[in-house]
Design a protein around this motif. Structure first.
Motif, PDB file in Angstrom:
ATOM      1  N   GLN A  32       0.749  -1.077  -0.227  1.00 19.63           N
ATOM      2  CA  GLN A  32      -0.120   0.172  -0.299  1.00 19.63           C
ATOM      3  C   GLN A  32       0.748   1.234  -0.010  1.00 19.63           C
ATOM      4  OE1 GLN A  32      -0.187  -2.506   2.312  1.00 19.63           O
ATOM      5  NE2 GLN A  32      -2.183  -3.135   2.647  1.00 19.63           N
ATOM      6  N   SER A  33       0.306   2.216  -0.414  1.00 12.57           N
ATOM      7  CA  SER A  33       1.023   3.199  -0.922  1.00 12.57           C
ATOM      8  C   SER A  33       0.929   4.262   0.983  1.00 12.57           C
ATOM      9  CB  SER A  33       0.296   4.564  -1.721  1.00 12.57           C
ATOM     10  OG  SER A  33      -1.335   4.572  -2.060  1.00 12.57           O
ATOM     11  N   GLU A  34       1.905   5.966   0.538  1.00 12.76           N
ATOM     12  CA  GLU A  34       1.343   6.198   2.418  1.00 12.76           C
ATOM     13  C   GLU A  34      -0.234   7.186   1.656  1.00 12.76           C
ATOM     14  OE1 GLU A  34       4.864   9.128   3.441  1.00 12.76           O
ATOM     15  OE2 GLU A  34       6.577   7.734   2.475  1.00 12.76           O
ATOM     16  N   ARG A  35      -0.657   7.245   0.560  1.00 14.60           N
ATOM     17  CA  ARG A  35      -1.506   8.347   0.510  1.00 14.60           C
ATOM     18  C   ARG A  35      -3.315   6.960   0.753  1.00 14.60           C
ATOM     19  NH1 ARG A  35      -4.755  10.256  -4.720  1.00 14.60           N
ATOM     20  NH2 ARG A  35      -5.892  10.945  -4.068  1.00 14.60           N
ATOM     21  N   SER A  77       5.653  -2.650  -0.926  1.00 16.99           N
ATOM     22  CA  SER A  77       6.363  -1.499  -1.631  1.00 16.99           C
ATOM     23  C   SER A  77       7.610  -1.389  -1.448  1.00 16.99           C
ATOM     24  CB  SER A  77       5.022   0.301  -0.518  1.00 16.99           C
ATOM     25  OG  SER A  77       5.727  -0.156   0.560  1.00 16.99           O
ATOM     26  N   ARG A  78       8.106  -0.032  -1.785  1.00 14.08           N
ATOM     27  CA  ARG A  78       9.791   0.079  -1.649  1.00 14.08           C
ATOM     28  C   ARG A  78       9.889  -0.203  -0.155  1.00 14.08           C
ATOM     29  NH1 ARG A  78      10.512   3.759  -6.677  1.00 14.08           N
ATOM     30  NH2 ARG A  78       7.742   4.384  -5.882  1.00 14.08           N
ATOM     31  N   SER A  97      13.242 -17.076   4.447  1.00  9.80           N
ATOM     32  CA  SER A  97      14.093 -18.733   5.880  1.00  9.80           C
ATOM     33  C   SER A  97      12.503 -20.066   5.654  1.00  9.80           C
ATOM     34  CB  SER A  97      13.243 -17.761   7.130  1.00  9.80           C
ATOM     35  OG  SER A  97      12.216 -17.561   8.010  1.00  9.80           O
ATOM     36  N   TYR A  98      11.155 -18.743   5.242  1.00 11.19           N
ATOM     37  CA  TYR A  98       9.748 -19.953   5.300  1.00 11.19           C
ATOM     38  C   TYR A  98      10.049 -20.319   3.871  1.00 11.19           C
ATOM     39  CZ  TYR A  98       8.084 -17.781   9.178  1.00 11.19           C
ATOM     40  OH  TYR A  98       8.029 -17.271  11.283  1.00 11.19           O
ATOM     41  N   LYS A  99      10.762 -19.813   2.887  1.00 15.90           N
ATOM     42  CA  LYS A  99      11.360 -20.212   1.659  1.00 15.90           C
ATOM     43  C   LYS A  99       9.734 -19.465   0.908  1.00 15.90           C
ATOM     44  CE  LYS A  99      12.799 -24.642   2.391  1.00 15.90           C
ATOM     45  NZ  LYS A  99      14.721 -23.754   1.984  1.00 15.90           N
ATOM     46  N   ILE A 100       9.216 -18.462   1.171  1.00 19.91           N
ATOM     47  CA  ILE A 100       8.165 -17.524   0.483  1.00 19.91           C
ATOM     48  C   ILE A 100       8.565 -16.648  -0.655  1.00 19.91           C
ATOM     49  CG2 ILE A 100       6.300 -15.632   0.548  1.00 19.91           C
ATOM     50  CD1 ILE A 100       5.440 -16.984   3.110  1.00 19.91           C
ATOM     51  N   ALA A 101       8.179 -16.147  -1.549  1.00 16.07           N
ATOM     52  CA  ALA A 101       8.955 -15.303  -2.556  1.00 16.07           C
ATOM     53  C   ALA A 101       8.889 -13.986  -2.318  1.00 16.07           C
ATOM     54  CB  ALA A 101       8.487 -15.817  -3.933  1.00 16.07           C
ATOM     55  N   VAL A 102       9.429 -12.450  -2.759  1.00 22.33           N
ATOM     56  CA  VAL A 102       9.536 -11.764  -2.195  1.00 22.33           C
ATOM     57  C   VAL A 102       8.956 -10.765  -3.891  1.00 22.33           C
ATOM     58  CG1 VAL A 102      10.533 -11.390   0.260  1.00 22.33           C
ATOM     59  CG2 VAL A 102      11.964 -10.957  -1.757  1.00 22.33           C
ATOM     60  N   GLY A 103       8.374  -9.685  -3.551  1.00 16.22           N
ATOM     61  CA  GLY A 103       8.473  -8.739  -4.647  1.00 16.22           C
ATOM     62  C   GLY A 103       8.223  -6.800  -4.049  1.00 16.22           C
ATOM     63  N   VAL A 104       8.349  -6.850  -5.447  1.00 16.74           N
ATOM     64  CA  VAL A 104       7.975  -5.265  -4.614  1.00 16.74           C
ATOM     65  C   VAL A 104       6.983  -4.689  -5.657  1.00 16.74           C
ATOM     66  CG1 VAL A 104       9.574  -2.572  -4.478  1.00 16.74           C
ATOM     67  CG2 VAL A 104      10.640  -4.861  -3.841  1.00 16.74           C
ATOM     68  N   ARG A 105       6.129  -3.684  -5.244  1.00 19.23           N
ATOM     69  CA  ARG A 105       6.014  -2.873  -6.337  1.00 19.23           C
ATOM     70  C   ARG A 105       6.340  -1.796  -6.790  1.00 19.23           C
ATOM     71  NH1 ARG A 105      -0.477  -0.199  -5.454  1.00 19.23           N
ATOM     72  NH2 ARG A 105      -0.528   1.117  -6.633  1.00 19.23           N
ATOM     73  N   MET A 106       6.661  -1.174  -8.207  1.00 18.26           N
ATOM     74  CA  MET A 106       7.376  -1.087  -9.130  1.00 18.26           C
ATOM     75  C   MET A 106       6.535   0.513  -9.592  1.00 18.26           C
ATOM     76  SD  MET A 106      10.072  -1.957  -8.395  1.00 18.26           S
ATOM     77  CE  MET A 106      10.839  -1.265 -10.032  1.00 18.26           C
ATOM     78  N   PHE A 295      -4.467 -15.777  -5.881  1.00 17.69           N
ATOM     79  CA  PHE A 295      -4.938 -14.986  -5.601  1.00 17.69           C
ATOM     80  C   PHE A 295      -4.003 -13.868  -5.631  1.00 17.69           C
ATOM     81  CE2 PHE A 295      -5.405 -17.030  -1.350  1.00 17.69           C
ATOM     82  CZ  PHE A 295      -4.236 -16.354  -0.735  1.00 17.69           C
ATOM     83  N   ILE A 296      -3.893 -12.575  -5.125  1.00 13.38           N
ATOM     84  CA  ILE A 296      -3.417 -11.261  -4.933  1.00 13.38           C
ATOM     85  C   ILE A 296      -3.871 -10.637  -4.456  1.00 13.38           C
ATOM     86  CG2 ILE A 296      -3.130 -10.607  -6.688  1.00 13.38           C
ATOM     87  CD1 ILE A 296      -0.097  -9.197  -6.086  1.00 13.38           C
ATOM     88  N   PHE A 297      -3.953 -10.831  -2.190  1.00 12.40           N
ATOM     89  CA  PHE A 297      -4.942  -9.829  -2.219  1.00 12.40           C
ATOM     90  C   PHE A 297      -4.150  -8.968  -0.394  1.00 12.40           C
ATOM     91  CE2 PHE A 297      -8.582 -13.898  -2.375  1.00 12.40           C
ATOM     92  CZ  PHE A 297      -8.937 -12.673  -3.085  1.00 12.40           C
ATOM     93  N   SER A 298      -4.902  -7.930  -0.219  1.00 12.20           N
ATOM     94  CA  SER A 298      -4.668  -6.674   0.274  1.00 12.20           C
ATOM     95  C   SER A 298      -5.922  -6.201   1.577  1.00 12.20           C
ATOM     96  CB  SER A 298      -4.075  -5.978   0.290  1.00 12.20           C
ATOM     97  OG  SER A 298      -4.115  -4.708   0.522  1.00 12.20           O
TER      98      SER A 298
END
Length: 364
Positions: A32-35, A77-78, A97-106, A295-298
């Motif tokens: 999520q963004s600061e806004r 977020s970054r 450590s849980y073998k979960i992939a990590v990503g970033v919103r660009m 899914f990709i849920f927030s």
């Protein structure tokens, strides 16, 4: 058109995609963004600062490890990608450590031209290669960018402009062996009908798919996420969960090609229970097909946890239990078995701290 990728790079990209589409798992969106946090935090009189945003993300990252049975990746977020827990651990180190992939919103706030939607979120292609290289060094597995649609003002020309930008984004990502996750999302506000939403989403997905091929983007190394079909908030017509799921599934039948490993869905409204019910129905409609659905849920797995937390440490355990419960519900929905969750006593009541629903994640 980008240059062809090496076999080694293709193999790596596809392996990450398969990780993200692990059976009965989805992506947790903490991007999520600061806004956006202004809206979240103002309701609870919380100051919107990096410290409170980190504490919010920590609710989910440090929850009972059982949540990893239903989560394959987390996108930040970054800011969030580089944040730490109170005791100094990087969020990303915990997830790895849980073998979960990590990503970033660009996405960033740079517009293409005056005709582009002012409120849309755009990628700054000038700085993208440098930022991607830095993220790759830091262990980023995937990145996310979105195509934001206004249902009432949609035109194919605007969709092609979006698709062109996102295809370039995807090509840049793949050059450094990062999987691009491209999201197609509509503006929920308005009076558009279910049929209009279906038409816009289907047309946009078709245009995006064609543009990705034109730019020589490796489709098996790409993830596409789509909101499910729903009406605008001001539309007077009422639709059933089955109608929404069937309209969404029709888009898959029309647009999914063998090169696509699967498709992910995000919440159209943010309503937790409704989102899970629609996902469950889509999965049941898809049982005869070979497509992977995830899914990709927030908000759909975080909203009620925030309602409980209120920024208070003494409510942290309650909030984490609520999060685990929402994750479990969607874990079952990905199997088409959400009704099993509804059979539980008071499934929408937060449990006492200490009871982490461990038994709900036991193998059937």
């Amino acid at each position: 058109m980008s240059q062809p990728l090496s076999d080694r790079t293709k193999s790596h990209l596809f392996s990450v995609v398969k990780r993200l589409f692990q059976e009965n798992k989805g992506i947790l969106a903490l991007d999520q963004s600061e806004r956006h946090f202004n809206v979240k935090f103002n309701a609870y009189c919380l100051e919107n600062n990096p410290h409170n945003r980190a504490r919010y993300r920590e609710i989910f990252i440090t929850a009972n490890p059982k949540f990893t049975k239903a989560i394959s990746g987390v996108v930040f977020s970054r800011e969030g990608f580089y944040q730490r827990t109170k005791d100094g651990r990087l969020f990303t180190d915990i997830l790895r450590s849980y073998k979960i992939a990590v990503g970033v919103r660009m996405d960033g706030p740079k517009s293409i031209d005056d005709d582009f939607e002012k409120r849309n979120v755009i990628i700054d292609l000038d700085t993208l290669p440098k930022r991607l290289n830095a993220l790759k060094i830091s262990g980023c597995d995937f990145t996310k960018a979105q195509m934001r649609l206004n249902m009432s003002q949609f035109t194919p020309e605007l969709a092609r402009k979006h698709a062109e930008l996102l295809s370039l984004f995807a090509a840049f990502c793949q050059k450094v062996a990062i999987v691009p996750v491209i999201v197609i999302v509509g503006v929920y506000k308005g009076d558009h009908t279910l049929e209009r939403c279906k038409q816009v989403l289907s047309s946009s997905l078709c245009i995006l798919k064609a543009t990705l091929f034109q730019h020589n983007v490796y489709i098996k190394g790409t993830v596409i996420a789509l909101q499910w079909v729903t009406k605008g908030v001001d539309c007077p017509t009422e639709y059933t969960i089955t109608q929404m799921a069937e309209a969404t599934h029709d888009i898959l039948i029309t647009n999914i090609v063998p090169a696509m490993y699967g498709i992910m869905f995000l919440s159209s409204t943010g309503e937790e229970k409704l989102t899970t019910e629609v996902l469950n129905e889509i999965v049941k409609l898809n049982l005869t097909n070979k497509w992977r659905i995830s899914f990709i849920f927030s908000r759909a797995v975080q909203a009620s946890a925030l309602d409980i937390w209120h920024g208070r440490d003494d409510r942290l355990a309650y909030a984490q239990n609520e999060f685990l419960k929402r994750i479990r519900a969607n874990y079952l929905a990905l199997q088409g078995n959400y009704h099993d969750f509804l059979m539980l006593k008071n499934p929408y009541t937060a449990p006492e701290p200490g009871h982490h629903y461990d038994d709900l994640f036991d193998d059937d």
